[in-house]
Motif scaffolding. Sequence first.
Motif, short mmCIF file in Angstrom:
data_model
loop_
_atom_site.label_atom_id
_atom_site.label_comp_id
_atom_site.label_asym_id
_atom_site.label_seq_id
_atom_site.Cartn_x
_atom_site.Cartn_y
_atom_site.Cartn_z
N UNK A 97 0.90 -1.23 -0.30
CA UNK A 97 -0.12 0.06 -0.37
C UNK A 97 0.69 1.26 -0.07
N UNK A 98 0.53 2.28 -1.11
CA UNK A 98 1.30 3.62 -0.84
C UNK A 98 0.71 4.69 0.30
N UNK A 99 1.08 4.80 1.34
CA UNK A 99 0.71 5.59 2.25
C UNK A 99 1.70 7.55 1.80
N UNK A 100 0.69 8.35 1.65
CA UNK A 100 0.92 10.23 1.60
C UNK A 100 2.16 9.74 2.35
N UNK A 101 3.19 10.79 1.60
CA UNK A 101 4.41 11.15 2.19
C UNK A 101 4.40 12.73 2.08
N UNK A 102 5.43 13.46 3.23
CA UNK A 102 5.58 14.94 2.29
C UNK A 102 7.10 14.88 1.82
N UNK A 103 6.95 15.75 0.79
CA UNK A 103 8.03 15.76 -0.04
C UNK A 103 9.37 15.89 0.45
N UNK A 104 9.57 16.59 1.56
CA UNK A 104 11.26 16.37 2.78
C UNK A 104 11.24 14.30 3.10
N UNK A 105 10.64 13.99 3.18
CA UNK A 105 10.79 12.66 3.85
C UNK A 105 11.01 12.15 3.31
N UNK A 106 11.12 12.07 2.06
CA UNK A 106 11.05 11.31 0.65
C UNK A 106 12.98 10.98 0.06
N UNK A 107 12.89 9.71 0.58
CA UNK A 107 14.07 9.31 0.04
C UNK A 107 14.47 8.65 -0.95
N UNK A 108 15.82 8.68 -1.57
CA UNK A 108 16.05 8.65 -3.20
C UNK A 108 16.49 7.34 -3.70
N UNK A 109 15.68 6.51 -4.18
CA UNK A 109 15.38 4.71 -4.30
C UNK A 109 13.83 4.31 -3.88
N UNK A 110 13.08 4.95 -3.87
CA UNK A 110 11.69 5.51 -2.44
C UNK A 110 10.71 4.99 -4.06
N UNK A 111 9.78 4.09 -4.15
CA UNK A 111 8.62 3.62 -4.82
C UNK A 111 7.55 5.03 -4.58
N UNK A 112 7.28 5.22 -5.81
CA UNK A 112 6.77 6.63 -5.68
C UNK A 112 5.18 6.65 -6.34
N UNK A 113 4.22 6.97 -6.63
CA UNK A 113 3.20 6.95 -6.43
C UNK A 113 2.42 8.48 -7.38
N UNK A 114 2.08 8.93 -8.20
CA UNK A 114 1.84 10.27 -8.34
C UNK A 114 0.27 10.32 -8.29
N UNK A 115 -0.54 11.05 -8.63
CA UNK A 115 -2.54 10.87 -9.08
C UNK A 115 -2.42 11.61 -10.05
N UNK A 116 -3.71 11.79 -10.93
CA UNK A 116 -3.33 13.46 -11.75
C UNK A 116 -3.95 14.18 -11.34
N UNK A 117 -3.41 15.35 -11.68
CA UNK A 117 -2.96 16.89 -11.12
C UNK A 117 -2.68 16.86 -10.21
N UNK A 118 -1.49 15.86 -9.60
CA UNK A 118 -0.44 16.67 -8.09
C UNK A 118 1.16 16.45 -8.68
N UNK A 119 1.54 16.99 -7.41
CA UNK A 119 2.76 17.48 -8.53
C UNK A 119 3.65 17.27 -8.40
N UNK A 120 4.75 16.53 -8.59
CA UNK A 120 5.02 15.75 -8.48
C UNK A 120 6.60 15.91 -7.59
N UNK A 121 6.59 15.25 -6.98
CA UNK A 121 7.29 15.65 -5.31
C UNK A 121 8.71 15.76 -5.24
N UNK A 122 9.54 14.77 -6.31
CA UNK A 122 10.72 14.81 -6.54
C UNK A 122 11.33 14.15 -8.13
#
Length: 190
Positions: free
Chosen positions: A1-26
Amino acid sequence: MFEPKAWSKIKMGELIKVYKDEDFPCDLLVLKSSHENGVVFVDTMQLDGETNLKEKTANKTLQALSDQEIKKLSGECTCDSPNENLEDWDCNVNAYINRSTSPFLFNSGIPNLCLRGSVMRSNEWCLGVAIYTGKETKIFQNSKKPPTKISNVQRMMNKMLYSVFVFQLCLITLYAGLSVGWQSKNGKNT
């Protein structure tokens, strides 16, 4: 399951799911999208001012994998060190579902990289791996301190004020020296 995460908490190499009309966090290497061809349509107006959508694509081999297989991926990604160039990026990916299977080897470039500050349009979702995060993102590397905006009249007034200040300082120094000299000669007589 994907969970919401602040852009400042994202680490390199993590799997990210972005939905329609969302900004890319990295800065994100696209692995799979909801579009059957693996195409992701991205609005880059905040980056380059252009209003037309840019096309980013996932690797065809990875697009064919299921979401569960994508989540099991491991491997390594060799890419350029973080820089400010928005038009150029080179990457070699060596990925496995598990070590017993043959690896997925492919080259990636700027058509596979979704930059932070852009917005996903016309797709329900996309999956990707975080390449550059935080201060290493291309938009952060590209940001410069804005120049100070001063009118010509203000610039001329500043020069005049500085010259008046320097002139007064010279006068004060001169008269203080003359006063000390006069006091040393005439101060004993009074």
